[in-house]
Design a protein around this motif. Structure first.
Motif, short mmCIF file in Angstrom:
data_model
loop_
_atom_site.label_atom_id
_atom_site.label_comp_id
_atom_site.label_asym_id
_atom_site.label_seq_id
_atom_site.Cartn_x
_atom_site.Cartn_y
_atom_site.Cartn_z
N LEU A 127 0.71 -1.30 0.02
CA LEU A 127 0.09 0.01 0.00
C LEU A 127 0.94 1.36 0.03
N ASN A 128 2.23 1.11 -0.12
CA ASN A 128 3.32 2.31 0.21
C ASN A 128 4.35 1.75 -0.58
N PRO A 129 5.22 2.95 -0.84
CA PRO A 129 6.36 2.51 -1.86
C PRO A 129 7.36 1.67 -1.06
N SER A 130 8.31 1.16 -1.69
CA SER A 130 9.54 0.27 -1.22
C SER A 130 10.54 0.41 -2.25
N GLU A 177 -0.25 -3.98 -5.87
CA GLU A 177 -0.39 -2.69 -5.36
C GLU A 177 -1.84 -2.21 -5.31
N ARG A 222 2.45 -4.37 3.24
CA ARG A 222 2.91 -3.09 3.95
C ARG A 222 1.86 -2.19 3.87
N PHE A 248 1.25 1.49 5.83
CA PHE A 248 1.79 2.56 6.78
C PHE A 248 0.41 2.94 7.44
N THR A 306 4.27 -1.66 9.24
CA THR A 306 2.95 -1.24 9.83
C THR A 306 3.19 0.12 10.64
N ASN A 319 6.80 7.77 9.94
CA ASN A 319 6.06 6.62 10.76
C ASN A 319 7.10 6.41 11.99
#
Ligand code: CP
Length: 333
Positions: A44-47, A69, A110, A112, A143, A181
């Motif tokens: 759900l978030n970049p990596s 995604e 993932r 956040f 998370t 985070n």
């Protein structure tokens, strides 16, 4: 069936077994123990590191990783129960988890926190919803904690310091242009206290204390492991005699969801950046960071390029520890 949502659910002995397995996999990286197995990775978030190390790690073990995604190239997901789904989300986690459990042998997520309401985000409801609906192991890829990073960090600590018990571990807050985070800071606190280290959390002021659930868990674990946990606002005192310095920036929880107000609180503390003068106060400490890192904001070029910087070792360890974890959760042989 076992999930890997937080290291709080795993004993020190179980985590050490993963670290030992990671060490063996570092020396013999390729086998076919997971041939024919599949892993879904929901981002759900970049990596950069998490995605590449899981995909490459699965390949090394003969497995296949499918990266999804949600909200971009996959349908958006609703995670709350009982919701009338007339918003953006096209499907519910109940069906997502059910379908992926039929296809795959594990699911990574993932997700956040949303930076709106900490009283909600602190419950880690998104990954708990996935775990509740999945019939295969769920892996937390960050998370409000980042347990895979914890393993990589502790592998680096043991590689560079040997036995971690009684060694001084400094978790230092650093400046960043926006509130980040708290996950990696929570996690550093959890793993260092679990492994008997004398932990000093260096923060500029009380507003940067971590959530009490993690402070209390750190205290509890330190008591059990023979380590200790203290909070300091004194830079010299914190760095003095340190064996391992770990840097991370995070947002002040009392200002959660109000980034403009938090920016004013944070503004005077740019000098918490890790630099050579601070590292000179230590006991020839190693320095690390989970990455990504903004140079000359969180740590100077001098620190990042020094021999004592082991951030790349820690990043490499993500590959080894996650392979150990996949074998533990997905290999039934
Ligand atoms: N440390 C870490 O999780 O890196 P990515 O955000 O690039 O995955």
């Amino acid at each position: 069936m076992r999930h890997f949502l937080t290291t709080l659910d795993w004993s020190r002995e179980e985590l050490q077994s993963l670290l030992d397995s990671a060490d063996r996999l570092r020396r013999e990286p390729v086998n076919q123990r997971l041939a024919g197995k599949t892993l879904a990775l929901l981002f759900l978030n970049p990596s950069l590191r998490t995605r590449s190390s899981f995909e490459i790690g699965a390949f090394h073990l003969g497995a296949h990783a499918v990266v999804l995604e949600p909200g971009k190239a996959a349908w958006g997901i609703e995670f709350e129960p009982g919701v009338v789904m007339d918003g953006d989300a096209e499907e519910h986690i109940a069906e997502v988890a059910g379908v992926l459990s039929r296809y795959c042998d594990a699911i990574g997520l993932r997700a956040f926190p949303l930076f709106k309401d900490w009283s909600v985000d602190r419950q880690d409801r998104v990954i708990k919803a996935l775990a509740a609906h999945a019939s295969v192991p769920v892996i937390n890829m960050e998370t409000i904690v980042h347990p895979c990073q914890e393993l990589a960090l502790m592998r680096a600590v043991q590689d560079h310091l040997g036995q971690p018990d009684g060694r001084k571990f400094v978790l230092t807050w650093t400046f960043h242009p926006r509130p980040l985070n708290t996950a990696v800071a929570n996690s550093a606190l959890l793993i260092a206290t679990k492994f008997g280290m004398d932990v000093t959390m260096l923060i500029p002021e009380e507003a940067y204390r971590l959530d009490e659930q993690f402070m209390e868990a750190g205290e509890r674990q330190a008591k059990r492991s023979g380590g200790s946990l203290k909070v300091s606002t004194n830079i010299e005192e914190a760095y003095s005699g340190a064996d391992f310095v770990y840097a991370k920036s995070w947002g002040a929880l009392p200002y959660y969801g109000r980034p403009e107000e938090e920016a004013a609180v944070r503004a005077p503390y740019r000098h918490f950046m890790v630099d050579g003068a601070k590292m000179a106060l230590t006991n020839n400490a190693r320095f690390s960071h989970c990455l990504p890192l903004r140079r000359n904001i969180k740590a100077t070029d001098e620190v990042m390029d020094a021999d004592y910087c082991v951030a790349l070792d820690e990043a490499e360890n993500r590959l080894h520890v996650q392979k150990a974890l996949m074998l533990k959760l997905m290999d039934e042989s």
